[in-house]
Design a protein around this motif. Structure first.
Motif, PDB file in Angstrom:
ATOM      1  N   THR A   1       0.830  -1.210   0.000  1.00 30.53           N
ATOM      2  CA  THR A   1       0.000   0.000   0.000  1.00 30.53           C
ATOM      3  C   THR A   1       0.862   1.257   0.000  1.00 30.53           C
ATOM      4  O   THR A   1       0.373   2.340  -0.308  1.00 30.53           O
ATOM      5  CB  THR A   1      -0.920   0.031   1.234  1.00 30.53           C
ATOM      6  N   ASN A   2       2.137   1.096   0.350  1.00 30.95           N
ATOM      7  CA  ASN A   2       3.072   2.228   0.401  1.00 30.95           C
ATOM      8  C   ASN A   2       3.699   2.425  -0.978  1.00 30.95           C
ATOM      9  O   ASN A   2       4.484   1.596  -1.452  1.00 30.95           O
ATOM     10  CB  ASN A   2       4.146   1.958   1.458  1.00 30.95           C
ATOM     11  N   GLN A   3       3.386   3.535  -1.619  1.00 29.91           N
ATOM     12  CA  GLN A   3       3.884   3.799  -2.970  1.00 29.91           C
ATOM     13  C   GLN A   3       5.407   3.879  -3.010  1.00 29.91           C
ATOM     14  O   GLN A   3       6.033   3.495  -4.002  1.00 29.91           O
ATOM     15  CB  GLN A   3       3.286   5.101  -3.503  1.00 29.91           C
ATOM     16  N   ASN A   4       6.020   4.363  -1.933  1.00 27.36           N
ATOM     17  CA  ASN A   4       7.485   4.455  -1.892  1.00 27.36           C
ATOM     18  C   ASN A   4       8.127   3.074  -1.979  1.00 27.36           C
ATOM     19  O   ASN A   4       9.132   2.891  -2.681  1.00 27.36           O
ATOM     20  CB  ASN A   4       7.943   5.165  -0.615  1.00 27.36           C
TER      21      ASN A   4
ATOM     22  N   VAL B   1       6.817   0.447  -3.348  1.00 28.14           N
ATOM     23  CA  VAL B   1       6.565  -0.027  -4.716  1.00 28.14           C
ATOM     24  C   VAL B   1       7.553   0.603  -5.697  1.00 28.14           C
ATOM     25  O   VAL B   1       8.138  -0.079  -6.540  1.00 28.14           O
ATOM     26  CB  VAL B   1       5.114   0.297  -5.130  1.00 28.14           C
ATOM     27  N   ASN B   2       7.772   1.907  -5.567  1.00 24.15           N
ATOM     28  CA  ASN B   2       8.677   2.611  -6.476  1.00 24.15           C
ATOM     29  C   ASN B   2      10.110   2.104  -6.352  1.00 24.15           C
ATOM     30  O   ASN B   2      10.833   1.994  -7.359  1.00 24.15           O
ATOM     31  CB  ASN B   2       8.641   4.113  -6.202  1.00 24.15           C
TER      32      ASN B   2
ATOM     33  N   SER C   1      10.372  -1.147  -8.355  1.00 24.40           N
ATOM     34  CA  SER C   1       9.705  -1.215  -9.661  1.00 24.40           C
ATOM     35  C   SER C   1      10.626  -1.695 -10.781  1.00 24.40           C
ATOM     36  O   SER C   1      10.165  -2.326 -11.734  1.00 24.40           O
ATOM     37  CB  SER C   1       9.110   0.147 -10.027  1.00 24.40           C
TER      38      SER C   1
ATOM     39  N   THR D   1       5.298  -4.502  -9.979  1.00 27.91           N
ATOM     40  CA  THR D   1       5.002  -3.972  -8.641  1.00 27.91           C
ATOM     41  C   THR D   1       3.696  -3.199  -8.718  1.00 27.91           C
ATOM     42  O   THR D   1       3.417  -2.517  -9.702  1.00 27.91           O
ATOM     43  CB  THR D   1       6.119  -3.038  -8.136  1.00 27.91           C
TER      44      THR D   1
ATOM     45  N   ALA E   1       0.784  -0.843  -6.316  1.00 29.20           N
ATOM     46  CA  ALA E   1       0.314  -0.194  -5.090  1.00 29.20           C
ATOM     47  C   ALA E   1      -1.159  -0.537  -4.944  1.00 29.20           C
ATOM     48  O   ALA E   1      -2.021   0.092  -5.562  1.00 29.20           O
ATOM     49  CB  ALA E   1       0.526   1.314  -5.168  1.00 29.20           C
TER      50      ALA E   1
END
Length: 230
Positions: free
Chosen positions: A31-34, A36-37, A40, A46, A48
């Motif tokens: 759920t944490n975009q950071n 995932v990034n 990636s 990956t 979110a």
């Protein structure tokens, strides 16, 4: 093989990267975009995604996945809800759950999860043995009594054969194999140490300096052996 890993914290990200390194396909979800990034460019895909949302879970390629690993490590509620949704919609896919407390583990067991892991507790157990059994380099705990462990070859074994060392009869410990150390050069020309597995050892195999012994036995027997050879 194809994996879905939910939760890309320290445990999930390390596991995902290792699986990709070994040639498997990994979809990493958090759920944490950071988080995932950061992964990636390293994982197959990956996303979110909030896996407590049933619609989000059903949109994933579950039928084409071999394992789903729920690696959420802080939010027990999110872990349980996520696990329940994957359990509901995964027909053949095996689910591995991460428990962060005894109560959490009991809940996952009640839900009928295939495999439940507690990496923090497992590492703590292994590290405790490394601290309390002299000479331990690495260990793999099989249960409360037995383990497979790596030890630097004792000085008294060097230049002796396996038969002469007589490990089984003296300490009731089995020698699985020997890891031999050699020095080679990497692509940059720098010298590096490399360990090679000797395979199945025989009674005539000779212990050499810098060898690492891979032993199996009870924790009590391994501790006794190392104390007597120290």
């Amino acid at each position: 093989m194809k994996f879905i890993i939910v939760g890309l914290g320290n445990f999930g990200s390390a596991l995902a990267l290792k699986l990709v390194e070994e040639g498997h396909e990994v979809i990493g979800i958090d759920t944490n975009q950071n988080h995932v990034n950061l992964l990636s460019d390293s994982l197959t895909h990956t996303l979110a995604v909030d896996t407590t949302n049933e619609l989000a879970v059903t949109s994933l390629p579950l039928s084409d996945t071999d394992f789903v690993i729920i690696g959420i490590g802080e939010d027990v509620g999110a872990s349980v809800t996520t696990t329940a949704l994957f359990k509901k919609h995964c027909k053949k896919t095996k689910i591995i759950g991460r428990a962060i407390s005894p109560i959490h583990q009991t809940i996952l067991e009640t839900m009928g999860i295939d495999v439940i892991i507690n990496p923090e507790a497992e590492f703590a157990h292994q590290f405790a043995n490394r601290l309390t059994i002299l000479g331990t380099i690495k260990s793999f705990i099989l249960d409360d009594n037995y383990e497979i462990a790596e030890f630097k070859v004792p000085e008294t074994f060097i230049d002796k054969t396996v038969q002469e060392a007589d490990i089984v009869n003296k300490w009731n410990v089995s020698l699985i194999t020997i890891l031999s150390e050699s020095v080679c050069k990497n692509i940059l020309g720098s010298q590096i140490k490399e360990r090679k597995v000797s395979g199945v050892v025989s009674g005539a195999t000779v212990f050499k300096e810098n060898d690492t012994l891979v032993l199996f036995g009870s924790i009590k027997s391994l501790r006794k052996m190392m104390e007597e050879l120290a």
